[in-house]
Design an enzyme around this catalytic site. Structure first.
Site, PDB file in Angstrom:
ATOM      1  N   ASP A 116     -43.376  46.062  16.868  1.00 35.89           N
ATOM      2  CA  ASP A 116     -42.579  45.013  16.950  1.00 35.89           C
ATOM      3  C   ASP A 116     -41.774  44.748  15.334  1.00 35.89           C
ATOM      4  OD1 ASP A 116     -41.435  42.821  17.914  1.00 35.89           O
ATOM      5  OD2 ASP A 116     -43.143  41.650  17.721  1.00 35.89           O
ATOM      6  N   GLY A 134     -35.818  44.268  15.621  1.00 35.41           N
ATOM      7  CA  GLY A 134     -34.659  43.333  15.603  1.00 35.41           C
ATOM      8  C   GLY A 134     -34.872  42.762  13.958  1.00 35.41           C
ATOM      9  N   TRP A 163     -35.908  43.698  11.222  1.00 38.67           N
ATOM     10  CA  TRP A 163     -35.682  44.830  10.400  1.00 38.67           C
ATOM     11  C   TRP A 163     -34.235  44.802  10.261  1.00 38.67           C
ATOM     12  CZ3 TRP A 163     -32.857  49.266  10.112  1.00 38.67           C
ATOM     13  CH2 TRP A 163     -33.252  50.091   8.789  1.00 38.67           C
ATOM     14  N   HIS A 216     -33.909  49.201  16.681  1.00 33.01           N
ATOM     15  CA  HIS A 216     -34.696  50.339  17.369  1.00 33.01           C
ATOM     16  C   HIS A 216     -34.484  51.772  16.924  1.00 33.01           C
ATOM     17  CE1 HIS A 216     -35.450  46.669  19.550  1.00 33.01           C
ATOM     18  NE2 HIS A 216     -34.186  46.450  19.996  1.00 33.01           N
ATOM     19  N   SER A 262     -41.514  45.867  27.483  1.00 35.32           N
ATOM     20  CA  SER A 262     -42.429  45.269  28.340  1.00 35.32           C
ATOM     21  C   SER A 262     -41.661  44.709  29.792  1.00 35.32           C
ATOM     22  CB  SER A 262     -42.990  43.919  27.661  1.00 35.32           C
ATOM     23  OG  SER A 262     -41.806  43.114  27.628  1.00 35.32           O
ATOM     24  N   GLU A 284     -41.115  41.942  30.358  1.00 34.12           N
ATOM     25  CA  GLU A 284     -40.393  40.664  29.868  1.00 34.12           C
ATOM     26  C   GLU A 284     -39.189  41.210  29.265  1.00 34.12           C
ATOM     27  OE1 GLU A 284     -43.807  40.975  29.795  1.00 34.12           O
ATOM     28  OE2 GLU A 284     -43.797  39.677  31.629  1.00 34.12           O
ATOM     29  N   ASN A 285     -39.262  42.359  28.826  1.00 34.75           N
ATOM     30  CA  ASN A 285     -38.084  42.547  27.778  1.00 34.75           C
ATOM     31  C   ASN A 285     -36.829  42.898  28.690  1.00 34.75           C
ATOM     32  OD1 ASN A 285     -40.016  44.687  25.595  1.00 34.75           O
ATOM     33  ND2 ASN A 285     -39.153  42.784  25.402  1.00 34.75           N
ATOM     34  N   ARG A 342     -33.538  40.554  27.886  1.00 25.46           N
ATOM     35  CA  ARG A 342     -32.753  40.839  26.438  1.00 25.46           C
ATOM     36  C   ARG A 342     -31.362  41.088  27.063  1.00 25.46           C
ATOM     37  NH1 ARG A 342     -36.309  43.290  21.851  1.00 25.46           N
ATOM     38  NH2 ARG A 342     -38.129  42.040  22.266  1.00 25.46           N
ATOM     39  N   ARG A 395     -50.156  37.868  18.846  1.00 26.49           N
ATOM     40  CA  ARG A 395     -50.243  37.833  20.201  1.00 26.49           C
ATOM     41  C   ARG A 395     -50.331  38.999  20.945  1.00 26.49           C
ATOM     42  NH1 ARG A 395     -45.345  34.807  19.255  1.00 26.49           N
ATOM     43  NH2 ARG A 395     -43.503  36.298  19.325  1.00 26.49           N
TER      44      ARG A 395
HETATM   45  C1  IPE Z   1     -43.719  43.178  22.804  1.00 28.74           C
HETATM   46  O1  IPE Z   1     -42.728  42.830  21.915  1.00 28.74           O
HETATM   47  C2  IPE Z   1     -43.222  44.344  23.702  1.00 28.74           C
HETATM   48  C3  IPE Z   1     -42.890  45.424  22.974  1.00 28.74           C
HETATM   49  C4  IPE Z   1     -43.265  45.702  21.768  1.00 28.74           C
HETATM   50  C5  IPE Z   1     -42.432  46.363  23.812  1.00 28.74           C
HETATM   51  P1  IPE Z   1     -41.677  41.445  22.024  1.00 28.74           P
HETATM   52  O2  IPE Z   1     -40.987  40.985  20.857  1.00 28.74           O
HETATM   53  O3  IPE Z   1     -40.823  41.752  23.226  1.00 28.74           O
HETATM   54  O4  IPE Z   1     -42.851  40.334  22.282  1.00 28.74           O
HETATM   55  P2  IPE Z   1     -42.532  38.634  22.158  1.00 28.74           P
HETATM   56  O5  IPE Z   1     -41.526  38.386  22.925  1.00 28.74           O
HETATM   57  O6  IPE Z   1     -42.228  38.373  20.758  1.00 28.74           O
HETATM   58  O7  IPE Z   1     -43.960  38.057  22.654  1.00 28.74           O
HETATM   59  C1  IPE Z   2     -39.964  45.603  19.068  1.00 26.90           C
HETATM   60  O1  IPE Z   2     -38.978  45.068  18.251  1.00 26.90           O
HETATM   61  C2  IPE Z   2     -39.404  46.595  19.927  1.00 26.90           C
HETATM   62  C3  IPE Z   2     -39.258  46.268  21.599  1.00 26.90           C
HETATM   63  C4  IPE Z   2     -39.402  44.891  21.953  1.00 26.90           C
HETATM   64  C5  IPE Z   2     -38.650  46.802  22.428  1.00 26.90           C
HETATM   65  P1  IPE Z   2     -38.288  43.869  18.624  1.00 26.90           P
HETATM   66  O2  IPE Z   2     -36.905  44.078  19.269  1.00 26.90           O
HETATM   67  O3  IPE Z   2     -39.011  42.846  19.427  1.00 26.90           O
HETATM   68  O4  IPE Z   2     -37.870  43.176  17.340  1.00 26.90           O
HETATM   69  P2  IPE Z   2     -37.966  41.554  16.688  1.00 26.90           P
HETATM   70  O5  IPE Z   2     -39.347  40.969  17.137  1.00 26.90           O
HETATM   71  O6  IPE Z   2     -36.763  40.842  17.403  1.00 26.90           O
HETATM   72  O7  IPE Z   2     -37.943  41.542  15.256  1.00 26.90           O
HETATM   73 MG    MG Z   3     -40.289  41.419  19.064  1.00 31.09          MG
END
Ligand code: IPE
Ligand code: IPE
Ligand code: MG
Length: 264
Positions: free
Chosen positions: A38, A41, A43, A55, A83, A85-86, A89, A212
């Site tokens: 995680d 984004g 970064w 990414h 995930s 839930e992703n 996005r 979490r």
């Molecule tokens: C969890 O990260 C899913 C992955 C790392 C693939 P998220 O960034 O989606 O989680 P939330 O939304 O902050 O809980």
């Molecule tokens: C984790 O980084 C990668 C995925 C969930 C695919 P994020 O994209 O969630 O990065 P943040 O949490 O927005 O910084």
């Molecule tokens: Mg994240």
């Protein structure tokens, strides 16, 4: 005056990664390490770059952490890459994330093969774009006979969905009379999860300061040791991984008992 009283500590020279690895291998190495990667984004945002740049950079971390995990003797490394839930996005970000397995594997598959790594995947495969599926298929096929570390990508994975599917399968068997309700136990449930063939994670790492699980392996993590770090995934390097391993080795796992099974 005071200066005379304060003795400067000798500066200890940094211990090399390979010496740390050797030392660590004399103690228990977690068989299965799972990572919630995680912070990509954030970064990127800190550098005024688009989220997808984070990414892309995170992919280099996957390479580094795969290599060092293999060197340490980890048997399974599960990386939470996308995930269920992703899908919420923006489309442009989802499209990029779906291209990443292809990009990662086209660049690094030869070295994964050289390291005897076996690529696997958990998650709902069917709904992924064709190009994502074919990249993962190719890697799985070409590494199927490797017997070193398993690099397991959790792609379109969600623990609740996994449990719903398992419950449906078990209910179906019960309905057909193949399985009686009294015989449903933990082993049966385990055997219907996507991780049925894998040991439970011993160590879970989550980067970026979030504390979490975000729908990750809710059943499988029942007795896993957790390590949370503020480091963002693209900045998570070999030393960060070794620090998490050290933390694991300092823990006493009791599994509900009173006797400490110290990892040291
Ligand atoms: C969890 O990260 C899913 C992955 C790392 C693939 P998220 O960034 O989606 O989680 P939330 O939304 O902050 O809980
Ligand atoms: C984790 O980084 C990668 C995925 C969930 C695919 P994020 O994209 O969630 O990065 P943040 O949490 O927005 O910084
Ligand atoms: Mg994240």
């Amino acid at each position: 005056m005071l200066g005379k009283l304060i003795r400067k500590k000798p500066v200890s020279s940094a211990v090399s990664l390979s010496d740390q690895i050797t030392d660590m291998k004399s103690r228990q190495i977690p068989a299965h390490v799972a990572i919630i990667m995680d912070g990509n984004g954030r970064w990127a945002k800190r550098r005024n770059l688009p989220r997808i740049a984070g990414h892309h950079e995170g992919m280099k971390t996957v390479r580094k952490i795969t290599r060092i995990s293999n060197d340490l003797g980890v048997k399974v490394l599960t990386l939470y890459a996308f995930s269920t839930e992703n899908w919420k996005r923006p489309k442009i970000e989802i499209d990029f994330l779906m291209k990443l397995p292809g990009e990662f594997l086209s660049t690094y598959l030869p070295e994964l093969i050289e390291q005897n790594v076996k690529v696997e995947m958990i998650g709902n495969f069917d709904v992924l774009p064709e190009h994502t599926k074919s990249a993962i298929h190719k890697a799985m096929k070409e590494t199927a006979n490797n017997d070193g570390m398993t690099l397991n990508f959790a792609m379109n994975y969600g623990s609740r969905l996994e449990l719903v599917e398992a419950v449906k399968e078990i209910a179906q068997l019960a309905q057909e009379g193949v399985l009686s309700v009294e015989n449903i136990d933990e082993t049966v449930i385990n055997s219907h999860l996507m991780t049925a063939h894998l040991p439970e994670p011993d160590l879970l790492i989550r980067t970026s300061g979030e504390v979490r699980l975000s729908n990750f392996m809710l059943w499988q993590l029942a007795y896993t040791e957790f390590s949370f770090t503020d480091v963002l995934w693209p900045d998570f390097d070999e030393q960060c991984m070794l620090n998490a391993m050290k933390e694991f080795q300092s823990r006493s796992r009791r599994f509900g008992s009173v006797e400490g099974e110290n990892n040291a």
